[in-house]
Design a protein around this motif. Structure first.
Motif, PDB file in Angstrom:
ATOM      1  N   SER A  63      28.404 -41.804  17.833  1.00 36.44           N
ATOM      2  CA  SER A  63      27.422 -40.735  17.691  1.00 36.44           C
ATOM      3  C   SER A  63      26.074 -41.408  17.465  1.00 36.44           C
ATOM      4  CB  SER A  63      27.777 -39.807  16.530  1.00 36.44           C
ATOM      5  OG  SER A  63      26.878 -38.716  16.499  1.00 36.44           O
TER       6      SER A  63
ATOM      7  N   THR B 143      20.142 -38.587  13.713  1.00 32.63           N
ATOM      8  CA  THR B 143      18.994 -37.731  14.053  1.00 32.63           C
ATOM      9  C   THR B 143      17.848 -37.934  13.063  1.00 32.63           C
ATOM     10  OG1 THR B 143      20.005 -35.953  12.781  1.00 32.63           O
ATOM     11  CG2 THR B 143      20.375 -35.943  15.155  1.00 32.63           C
TER      12      THR B 143
ATOM     13  N   LYS C 177      25.469 -41.377  32.653  1.00 36.81           N
ATOM     14  CA  LYS C 177      25.557 -40.011  32.131  1.00 36.81           C
ATOM     15  C   LYS C 177      24.798 -39.013  33.000  1.00 36.81           C
ATOM     16  CE  LYS C 177      26.154 -41.576  27.371  1.00 36.81           C
ATOM     17  NZ  LYS C 177      25.804 -41.380  25.964  1.00 36.81           N
TER      18      LYS C 177
ATOM     19  N   GLY D 229      29.860 -40.112  28.604  1.00 42.24           N
ATOM     20  CA  GLY D 229      28.945 -39.149  27.992  1.00 42.24           C
ATOM     21  C   GLY D 229      28.488 -38.117  29.003  1.00 42.24           C
TER      22      GLY D 229
ATOM     23  N   THR E  72      25.383 -36.033  29.248  1.00 41.27           N
ATOM     24  CA  THR E  72      24.113 -36.045  28.536  1.00 41.27           C
ATOM     25  C   THR E  72      23.492 -34.656  28.512  1.00 41.27           C
ATOM     26  OG1 THR E  72      22.052 -37.266  28.363  1.00 41.27           O
ATOM     27  CG2 THR E  72      22.707 -36.643  30.566  1.00 41.27           C
ATOM     28  N   GLU E  73      22.699 -34.401  27.497  1.00 41.14           N
ATOM     29  CA  GLU E  73      22.054 -33.085  27.335  1.00 41.14           C
ATOM     30  C   GLU E  73      23.071 -31.969  27.561  1.00 41.14           C
ATOM     31  OE1 GLU E  73      19.999 -35.015  29.987  1.00 41.14           O
ATOM     32  OE2 GLU E  73      19.157 -36.111  28.307  1.00 41.14           O
TER      33      GLU E  73
ATOM     34  N   SER F  96      31.773 -31.382  27.398  1.00 46.08           N
ATOM     35  CA  SER F  96      32.256 -32.727  27.065  1.00 46.08           C
ATOM     36  C   SER F  96      33.778 -32.785  27.098  1.00 46.08           C
ATOM     37  CB  SER F  96      31.764 -33.148  25.678  1.00 46.08           C
ATOM     38  OG  SER F  96      30.361 -33.121  25.642  1.00 46.08           O
TER      39      SER F  96
ATOM     40  N   ARG G 216      30.890 -40.575  23.583  1.00 44.58           N
ATOM     41  CA  ARG G 216      29.889 -39.952  22.728  1.00 44.58           C
ATOM     42  C   ARG G 216      29.712 -38.512  23.207  1.00 44.58           C
ATOM     43  NH1 ARG G 216      23.795 -39.358  22.021  1.00 44.58           N
ATOM     44  NH2 ARG G 216      23.800 -38.007  20.192  1.00 44.58           N
TER      45      ARG G 216
ATOM     46  N   SER H  56      27.507 -35.355  23.134  1.00 46.02           N
ATOM     47  CA  SER H  56      26.093 -35.063  22.827  1.00 46.02           C
ATOM     48  C   SER H  56      25.933 -33.572  22.589  1.00 46.02           C
ATOM     49  CB  SER H  56      25.192 -35.436  24.012  1.00 46.02           C
ATOM     50  OG  SER H  56      25.277 -36.792  24.294  1.00 46.02           O
TER      51      SER H  56
ATOM     52  N   PRO I 206      25.017 -34.209  14.100  1.00 46.22           N
ATOM     53  CA  PRO I 206      25.864 -35.215  14.761  1.00 46.22           C
ATOM     54  C   PRO I 206      27.273 -35.315  14.184  1.00 46.22           C
ATOM     55  CG  PRO I 206      24.071 -36.269  13.535  1.00 46.22           C
ATOM     56  CD  PRO I 206      23.781 -34.803  13.548  1.00 46.22           C
TER      57      PRO I 206
ATOM     58  N   GLU J 191      29.415 -33.687  16.472  1.00 45.85           N
ATOM     59  CA  GLU J 191      29.738 -34.499  17.658  1.00 45.85           C
ATOM     60  C   GLU J 191      30.974 -35.365  17.382  1.00 45.85           C
ATOM     61  OE1 GLU J 191      25.220 -35.319  19.343  1.00 45.85           O
ATOM     62  OE2 GLU J 191      26.379 -36.995  18.587  1.00 45.85           O
TER      63      GLU J 191
END
Ligand code: SF4
Length: 382
Positions: A44, A47, A194, A219, A221-222, A233, A250, A252, A257, A260
């Motif tokens: 992870s 933030t 990703k 991953g 992403t976004e 995911s 990971r 996201s 987090p 996550e």
């Protein structure tokens, strides 16, 4: 059974749960092995402002407690780079520095003792010219690298290809950079390609996995807020991991987090790629339910969410599937007529009114957990 009830069935064949893991080259990110036969790890990213050392270490501790194996921190400024030695020294899990744009932070992170560095060749100035120097620094410090290709920051030279073959362009970019490291004799890196679209992401990782044997960091992403991101995911990682592709993941999410990490851990547990911990089996309820199954399941889950022993608890709304499912679990309730039959290790041990079901299950689960702690964990039924 009467003969006229028997029809010819196909031969019983063993059903594999997931494919054999694809064999990749093993690298090390601090104490965590990645690739080869190492377990699939969960990552992870913090933030917090990385320069805020205390806040970052506190969040890393929360992620670690949730099951995170490797943590990444952003390094967009010199203040963040200056914080890396303290964070890398005090974190209980390996710290990876995430570097975009400015190559000097790659060297700062390696020198700071970070276990790994994620580089984004698509937006680091004149990255290709610096590969040799980065590889030498990584070897000198025993640092693992990740070549992190993202659709949103793809090398400009591949944009035309991206328009017609986005997965191909991601893979092309990754392999071009990998070759530059290979040319200077460096192979201790993982790769990610990703994309926000799970279909393109799956295609990219499949093609990458055919083309090289580097460990792959999965991953999407976004991926979005928790609900959408979890689904995207889970679908993408599930498809790839079930084919044996993926060495570290990971999730996201636009969320805390810690969420996550919880999602990542559950994905691996669901595919038996990580030992299962507490698991609830609960029916969706229907017109036959004779108790409030949804509330019961939520209350039991909340009460046992921190349990780390592999106990499976079944909460079932009626006698159709209730006794069967409850018997297959370590502990369960088969409900009927405002009451619950409590079943432990396949045996009905008592009947309690509906308002005592949760308390009874939770108490018994803790007793079982204490027994497991003394006798060792049971074999998990899958
Ligand atoms: S166990 Fe009973 S209440 Fe639950 S979904 Fe099945 S039939 Fe409905």
């Amino acid at each position: 059974m009467a003969d006229d009830l028997l029809i010819d069935l196909p031969d019983d064949k063993p059903v594999p749960t997931v494919a054999t893991r694809r064999r990749t080259r093993m690298i090390h990110v601090g104490a965590v092995a990645m690739g080869g036969d190492a377990p699939v790890s969960v990552q992870s990213m913090t933030t917090t402002l990385t320069a805020d050392i205390n806040a970052t270490l506190q969040q890393i501790a929360q992620l670690t407690a949730a099951g995170c194996d490797i943590v990444r921190v952003a390094v967009p400024s010199q203040d963040d780079a200056d914080a890396l030695p303290a964070i890398a020294a005090k974190s209980r899990i390996p710290v990876v520095a995430d570097i975009h744009f400015n190559p000097k932070y790659v060297f700062a992170a390696i020198g700071a003792g970070c276990a790994g560095v994620r580089v984004n060749p698509g937006n680091i100035k004149r990255f290709d010219d610096k590969v040799g120097e980065i590889a030498r620094a990584a070897v000198d410090h025993g640092t693992g690298l990740r070549i992190g290709i993202n659709a949103g920051s793809l090398d400009k030279r591949l944009m035309e290809m991206y328009r017609t073959d986005p997965a191909g362009a991601l893979v092309q970019s990754a392999l071009n950079e990998a070759r530059l490291f290979e040319d200077v004799g460096f192979h201790d890196f993982a790769i990610s390609v990703k994309h926000h679209d799970p279909v393109i992401m799956i295609q990219a990782y499949r093609r990458l996995s055919e083309a090289c044997d580097y460990p792959l960091h999965l991953g999407v992403t976004e991926a979005g807020p928790a609900f959408q991101g979890t689904i995207k995911s889970s679908v993408a990682f599930g498809a790839l991991l079930a084919e044996g592709i993926g060495d570290t993941i990971r999730v996201s999410l636009s969320a805390d987090p810690v969420e996550e990490v919880k999602v990542g851990v559950k994905i691996l547990e669901s595919l038996n790629l990580r030992p299962r911990q507490f698991e609830i089996v609960s029916c969706p309820s229907c017109g036959r339910a004779q108790v409030d199954v949804c509330t019961l399941a939520e209350q039991v889950t909340e009460a046992l969410k921190d349990m780390t022993v592999p106990i499976r608890v079944a909460v079932m709304g009626c006698v159709v599937n209730g006794p069967g499912e409850a018997r297959e679990a370590d502990l369960g309730v088969a409900s009927g007529n405002g009451k619950g039959q409590i079943i432990a290790k396949g045996q009905v041990i008592r009947t309690v009114p509906e308002d005592e079901i949760v308390e009874t299950l939770v108490t018994m689960a803790h007793e079982m957990a204490a027994d497991f702690a003394e006798q060792g964990s049971p074999q998990v039924i899958v």
